[in-house]
Enzyme design. Sequence first.
Site, PDB file in Angstrom:
ATOM      1  CG  ASP A  85    -114.723  25.522  62.157  1.00 29.07           C
ATOM      2  OD1 ASP A  85    -115.805  24.908  62.296  1.00 29.07           O
ATOM      3  OD2 ASP A  85    -114.546  26.402  61.295  1.00 29.07           O
TER       4      ASP A  85
ATOM      5  CB  ALA B 134    -105.538  25.241  61.760  1.00 27.48           C
TER       6      ALA B 134
ATOM      7  CE  LYS C 233    -113.718  24.729  58.132  1.00 30.21           C
ATOM      8  NZ  LYS C 233    -114.752  25.437  57.389  1.00 30.21           N
TER       9      LYS C 233
ATOM     10  CB  VAL D 189    -106.099  34.903  56.713  1.00 34.02           C
ATOM     11  CG1 VAL D 189    -106.816  35.697  57.786  1.00 34.02           C
ATOM     12  CG2 VAL D 189    -104.750  34.430  57.214  1.00 34.02           C
ATOM     13  CB  ALA D 190    -110.921  35.790  56.529  1.00 36.41           C
ATOM     14  N   GLY D 191    -110.742  32.422  54.951  1.00 36.19           N
ATOM     15  CA  GLY D 191    -111.063  31.754  53.694  1.00 36.19           C
ATOM     16  C   GLY D 191    -112.066  30.633  53.842  1.00 36.19           C
ATOM     17  N   GLY D 192    -112.635  30.464  55.053  1.00 30.84           N
ATOM     18  CA  GLY D 192    -113.568  29.362  55.277  1.00 30.84           C
ATOM     19  C   GLY D 192    -112.848  28.032  55.417  1.00 30.84           C
ATOM     20  CG  MET D 193    -110.183  26.989  53.444  1.00 30.87           C
ATOM     21  SD  MET D 193    -108.931  26.792  52.222  1.00 30.87           S
ATOM     22  CE  MET D 193    -108.591  25.064  52.443  1.00 30.87           C
TER      23      MET D 193
ATOM     24  N   GLY E 169    -108.415  28.489  59.394  1.00 33.71           N
ATOM     25  CA  GLY E 169    -107.008  28.790  59.659  1.00 33.71           C
ATOM     26  C   GLY E 169    -106.745  29.161  61.114  1.00 33.71           C
TER      27      GLY E 169
HETATM   28  P1  ATP Z   1    -113.656  29.377  59.730  1.00 33.13           P
HETATM   29  O1  ATP Z   1    -113.484  28.521  58.510  1.00 33.13           O
HETATM   30  O2  ATP Z   1    -113.348  28.643  61.010  1.00 33.13           O
HETATM   31  O3  ATP Z   1    -114.903  30.184  59.757  1.00 33.13           O
HETATM   32  P2  ATP Z   1    -111.819  31.193  58.501  1.00 33.13           P
HETATM   33  O4  ATP Z   1    -110.794  30.259  57.929  1.00 33.13           O
HETATM   34  O5  ATP Z   1    -112.847  31.735  57.561  1.00 33.13           O
HETATM   35  O6  ATP Z   1    -112.503  30.468  59.714  1.00 33.13           O
HETATM   36  P3  ATP Z   1    -109.716  32.526  59.902  1.00 33.13           P
HETATM   37  O7  ATP Z   1    -108.601  32.304  58.934  1.00 33.13           O
HETATM   38  O8  ATP Z   1    -109.726  31.691  61.112  1.00 33.13           O
HETATM   39  O9  ATP Z   1    -111.122  32.408  59.167  1.00 33.13           O
HETATM   40  O10 ATP Z   1    -109.694  34.081  60.253  1.00 33.13           O
HETATM   41  C1  ATP Z   1    -110.818  34.847  60.588  1.00 33.13           C
HETATM   42  C2  ATP Z   1    -110.343  36.147  61.250  1.00 33.13           C
HETATM   43  O11 ATP Z   1    -109.785  35.824  62.523  1.00 33.13           O
HETATM   44  C3  ATP Z   1    -109.241  36.868  60.482  1.00 33.13           C
HETATM   45  O12 ATP Z   1    -109.769  37.995  59.867  1.00 33.13           O
HETATM   46  C4  ATP Z   1    -108.166  37.221  61.505  1.00 33.13           C
HETATM   47  O13 ATP Z   1    -107.997  38.596  61.680  1.00 33.13           O
HETATM   48  C5  ATP Z   1    -108.625  36.596  62.813  1.00 33.13           C
HETATM   49  N1  ATP Z   1    -107.631  35.665  63.384  1.00 33.13           N
HETATM   50  C6  ATP Z   1    -107.409  35.477  64.687  1.00 33.13           C
HETATM   51  N2  ATP Z   1    -106.462  34.551  64.896  1.00 33.13           N
HETATM   52  C7  ATP Z   1    -106.054  34.126  63.689  1.00 33.13           C
HETATM   53  C8  ATP Z   1    -105.084  33.180  63.261  1.00 33.13           C
HETATM   54  N3  ATP Z   1    -104.331  32.478  64.126  1.00 33.13           N
HETATM   55  N4  ATP Z   1    -104.952  32.964  61.938  1.00 33.13           N
HETATM   56  C9  ATP Z   1    -105.715  33.663  61.063  1.00 33.13           C
HETATM   57  N5  ATP Z   1    -106.612  34.587  61.410  1.00 33.13           N
HETATM   58  C10 ATP Z   1    -106.809  34.827  62.711  1.00 33.13           C
END
Ligand code: ATP
Length: 307
Positions: free
Chosen positions: A144, A112, A14, A103-107, A109
């Site tokens: 999310d 999802a 997202k 990962v940890a990109g604000g999307m 992940g």
């Molecule tokens: P949001 O946009 O919801 O704040 P995000 O996209 O910034 O999330 P995620 O990709 O969900 O962040 O990952 C944040 C942290 O969660 C990562 O550093 C990772 O170690 C941990 N994590 C736990 N489960 C997962 C997963 N299924 N996929 C990716 N990261 C995960």
Amino acid sequence: MVKLNGVVVRVPGKVNLHLGVGPLDPDGYHEVTTVFQAISLYDDVTIKHGEPGQGIVLTLSGSTSMGVPVDSSNLAFRAAELMTDRYDLSKDLSIHLKKEIPVAGGMAGGSADAAGVLVGIDALFDVGLSRDEMERIAAELGSDVPFSISGGICIGTGRGDRITPALSRGTYHWVLALSGHGLSTPAVYGECDRLREGMPIARPQVSEAMMQSLRAGDPKAVGKALANDLQAAACSLRPALRLVLDVGLEYGALGGIVSGSGPTVAFLVDDEEKALDLTVALSASGVVSGVIRANGPTHGARVVETL
Ligand code: ATP
């Protein structure tokens, strides 16, 4: 009823078109008002019945899977534990995540993948949860996760977990500028509090400018209305993001925004051709680690294959 061996669920990432963040509550959380859009960048979650006694076994593949945990700290693992406990289902499950969402990109992940597991287990065991029940369990896993199930374009209130579909028209073309290293969501909220210390912070409001632009299906107006209260904090922790935003806007984006807590920067453009031009410009600029094109809105977590 034929018993399924497995299912594949496709779940989108997202972008937040609007993210209003209220003051820090005594419980340590922030009330937010946000507008989510699901975009065509997907993780695929495969769930199969496992061998008796194996428990939950999680495996990973895909371009963004490096470093993601496979134990109970993975949100997908926790989703499987929650669903199987709540509905008294077998925990002998093999779960595979094919990750393409940064990962940890604000999307969202991780969210999802959790949403994919909820939808997948519901289908695999024929639990038959209503949309409401599914969203309630989703909210227990993370703010999310309910949106990752619904997809489309939604307004999120509370912690972003109470979602309502938004009226909107049209397709939106995005260019996503990726960073080599993620940003921790709690760290970005902490920096936001620090930057706003001593300032009066109003309760977050739905953005009328954004809602009107979406109803009209007007990408130029949506581009102008993009707003994120976490952007200053993400840029403060990662100053290079300001440079990325400048490059995108200079090369003709209708608007640019740090997505959620960042560090992905999402640029809205007129069409596929502009998306390609901006992709080339950003790649050549040397200020980003990767560039991806995506369209939105797209569907939420849904079964795309039965095994
Ligand atoms: P949001 O946009 O919801 O704040 P995000 O996209 O910034 O999330 P995620 O990709 O969900 O962040 O990952 C944040 C942290 O969660 C990562 O550093 C990772 O170690 C941990 N994590 C736990 N489960 C997962 C997963 N299924 N996929 C990716 N990261 C995960």
